[in-house]
Design an enzyme around this catalytic site. Structure first.
Site, PDB file in Angstrom:
ATOM      1  N   ARG A  18       0.865  -1.186   0.000  1.00  0.00           N
ATOM      2  CA  ARG A  18       0.000   0.000   0.000  1.00  0.00           C
ATOM      3  C   ARG A  18       0.901   1.234   0.000  1.00  0.00           C
ATOM      4  O   ARG A  18       1.935   1.273   0.671  1.00  0.00           O
ATOM      5  CB  ARG A  18      -0.909   0.030   1.233  1.00  0.00           C
ATOM      6  CG  ARG A  18      -1.868   1.229   1.187  1.00  0.00           C
ATOM      7  CD  ARG A  18      -2.634   1.434   2.486  1.00  0.00           C
ATOM      8  NE  ARG A  18      -3.460   2.650   2.377  1.00  0.00           N
ATOM      9  CZ  ARG A  18      -4.043   3.253   3.404  1.00  0.00           C
ATOM     10  NH1 ARG A  18      -3.894   2.783   4.633  1.00  0.00           N
ATOM     11  NH2 ARG A  18      -4.753   4.346   3.213  1.00  0.00           N
ATOM     12  N   HIS A  19       0.530   2.259  -0.760  1.00  0.00           N
ATOM     13  CA  HIS A  19       1.315   3.491  -0.834  1.00  0.00           C
ATOM     14  C   HIS A  19       1.518   4.110   0.542  1.00  0.00           C
ATOM     15  O   HIS A  19       0.818   3.799   1.511  1.00  0.00           O
ATOM     16  CB  HIS A  19       0.624   4.501  -1.760  1.00  0.00           C
ATOM     17  CG  HIS A  19      -0.733   4.906  -1.268  1.00  0.00           C
ATOM     18  ND1 HIS A  19      -0.921   5.816  -0.245  1.00  0.00           N
ATOM     19  CD2 HIS A  19      -1.968   4.517  -1.650  1.00  0.00           C
ATOM     20  CE1 HIS A  19      -2.217   5.971  -0.018  1.00  0.00           C
ATOM     21  NE2 HIS A  19      -2.877   5.189  -0.861  1.00  0.00           N
ATOM     22  N   GLY A  20       2.478   5.027   0.627  1.00  0.00           N
ATOM     23  CA  GLY A  20       2.738   5.734   1.871  1.00  0.00           C
ATOM     24  C   GLY A  20       1.620   6.697   2.244  1.00  0.00           C
ATOM     25  O   GLY A  20       0.732   7.011   1.441  1.00  0.00           O
ATOM     26  N   GLU A  21       1.679   7.182   3.461  1.00  0.00           N
ATOM     27  CA  GLU A  21       0.666   8.110   3.976  1.00  0.00           C
ATOM     28  C   GLU A  21       0.573   9.359   3.095  1.00  0.00           C
ATOM     29  O   GLU A  21       1.578   9.921   2.672  1.00  0.00           O
ATOM     30  CB  GLU A  21       1.040   8.515   5.401  1.00  0.00           C
ATOM     31  CG  GLU A  21       0.075   9.506   6.039  1.00  0.00           C
ATOM     32  CD  GLU A  21       0.622  10.053   7.339  1.00  0.00           C
ATOM     33  OE1 GLU A  21       0.217   9.555   8.401  1.00  0.00           O
ATOM     34  OE2 GLU A  21       1.463  10.985   7.286  1.00  0.00           O
ATOM     35  N   ASN A  25      -5.125  11.047   3.458  1.00  0.00           N
ATOM     36  CA  ASN A  25      -5.216  10.072   4.545  1.00  0.00           C
ATOM     37  C   ASN A  25      -5.337  10.780   5.890  1.00  0.00           C
ATOM     38  O   ASN A  25      -6.171  10.407   6.728  1.00  0.00           O
ATOM     39  CB  ASN A  25      -3.985   9.163   4.580  1.00  0.00           C
ATOM     40  CG  ASN A  25      -3.911   8.175   3.448  1.00  0.00           C
ATOM     41  OD1 ASN A  25      -2.826   7.754   3.055  1.00  0.00           O
ATOM     42  ND2 ASN A  25      -5.057   7.770   2.885  1.00  0.00           N
ATOM     43  N   GLY A  32      -9.804   7.822  -4.090  1.00  0.00           N
ATOM     44  CA  GLY A  32      -9.828   6.668  -4.971  1.00  0.00           C
ATOM     45  C   GLY A  32      -8.995   6.951  -6.204  1.00  0.00           C
ATOM     46  O   GLY A  32      -7.784   6.803  -6.198  1.00  0.00           O
ATOM     47  N   ARG A  68       0.766   9.190  -5.812  1.00  0.00           N
ATOM     48  CA  ARG A  68       1.131   8.647  -4.504  1.00  0.00           C
ATOM     49  C   ARG A  68       1.744   7.261  -4.612  1.00  0.00           C
ATOM     50  O   ARG A  68       2.681   6.923  -3.881  1.00  0.00           O
ATOM     51  CB  ARG A  68      -0.079   8.646  -3.569  1.00  0.00           C
ATOM     52  CG  ARG A  68      -1.285   7.805  -3.996  1.00  0.00           C
ATOM     53  CD  ARG A  68      -2.482   8.149  -3.123  1.00  0.00           C
ATOM     54  NE  ARG A  68      -3.658   7.324  -3.324  1.00  0.00           N
ATOM     55  CZ  ARG A  68      -4.603   7.556  -4.228  1.00  0.00           C
ATOM     56  NH1 ARG A  68      -4.474   8.587  -5.064  1.00  0.00           N
ATOM     57  NH2 ARG A  68      -5.679   6.784  -4.304  1.00  0.00           N
ATOM     58  N   GLU A  94      -6.858   2.429  -7.117  1.00  0.00           N
ATOM     59  CA  GLU A  94      -7.840   2.206  -6.058  1.00  0.00           C
ATOM     60  C   GLU A  94      -9.234   2.110  -6.673  1.00  0.00           C
ATOM     61  O   GLU A  94      -9.439   2.432  -7.855  1.00  0.00           O
ATOM     62  CB  GLU A  94      -7.762   3.374  -5.062  1.00  0.00           C
ATOM     63  CG  GLU A  94      -8.698   3.287  -3.859  1.00  0.00           C
ATOM     64  CD  GLU A  94      -8.469   2.071  -2.989  1.00  0.00           C
ATOM     65  OE1 GLU A  94      -8.787   0.952  -3.461  1.00  0.00           O
ATOM     66  OE2 GLU A  94      -8.008   2.225  -1.845  1.00  0.00           O
TER      67      GLU A  94
END
Length: 233
Positions: A18-21, A25, A32, A68, A94
């Site tokens: 999963r991508h970073g923060e 977020n 999405g 991202r 997403e």
């Protein structure tokens, strides 16, 4: 989740991250197909994950075509001088949330509560992913939100195509940087009994998916143990 069975040259292991923060977020905005940049913390943790994965030789790397995901992949791969070039692939995006994109997370939760007729706990929503996607698509006035069948089709296409190609080329490890609900969907499709293990797919977490003899199987899910660690493959 099962693919067509072929005689394959060697097994493949997908390291699905999963991508970073991101800014959205931390501000609780729906993210999405719309995008927001990584935070300083998101970049720091992605770089730490790169150090933890530096012991893993990747033969290929892919990421969603969002900024991202692309930046997260770049930060991970810079830890290895022999890392492959990352290829963007829109199939790894997403879920598309239509006119909920960029709005508050509370509005999304209200839409689901209205669709189900009650507020459901997060764990139950995970177990009913098909209904979740279809309710959001039905409520979307823009016509862009995806139903579950559309999401499943693009994810199956990616993993079958890339898994088969890498297997015939000799197998190996493949980095995939994508999004939380993509990871949750993959778990749901491959081994539904583990859909809530763990309950939350954290930023920069790693989920391992093996592709062998045309079939996908799950290893660890949503692991953050790779961040900043050096571990044997």
């Amino acid at each position: 989740m099962q693919t067509h069975t072929h005689k394959l040259a060697a097994p493949v292991v997908f390291y699905v991250v999963r991508h970073g923060e991101t800014l959205f977020n931390v501000t609780n905005r729906v993210q999405g197909w719309c995008d927001s940049p990584l935070t300083d913390e998101g970049r720091r943790v992605a770089s730490a994950l790169g150090k933890g994965l530096a012991c893993v030789p990747f033969v290929r790397a892919y990421a969603s075509d969002t900024t991202r995901a692309q930046e997260t992949a770049r930060l991970i791969l810079q830890a290895r001088p022999d890392a492959p070039v990352c290829t963007p692939d829109p199939r790894l995006r997403e879920w598309c949330y239509g006119d909920l994109e960029g709005g508050s997370g509370e509005r999304l939760r209200e839409t689901l509560a209205k669709g189900f007729g009650e507020v459901l706990p997060f764990a139950e929503l995970n177990e009913r992913l098909v209904e979740v996607a279809d309710i959001l698509a039905a409520a979307d006035s823009s016509g862009r939100a995806e139903n579950f069948a559309t999401i499943e089709t693009r994810l199956r296409s990616f993993f079958e195509q890339v898994g088969t190609a890498v297997a015939h080329a000799g197998g190996g490890n493949v980095l995939v940087v994508t999004h939380a609900f993509v990871v949750r969907t993959l778990v749901y499709l491959i081994d539904r009994a583990r859909v809530n293990t763990p309950l939350k797919i954290r930023n920069a977490s790693v989920t391992q998916i093996a592709f062998d003899q045309g079939k996908l199987s799950l290893g660890e899910i949503g692991s953050v143990a790779w961040i900043g660690e050096e571990r044997p493959v």
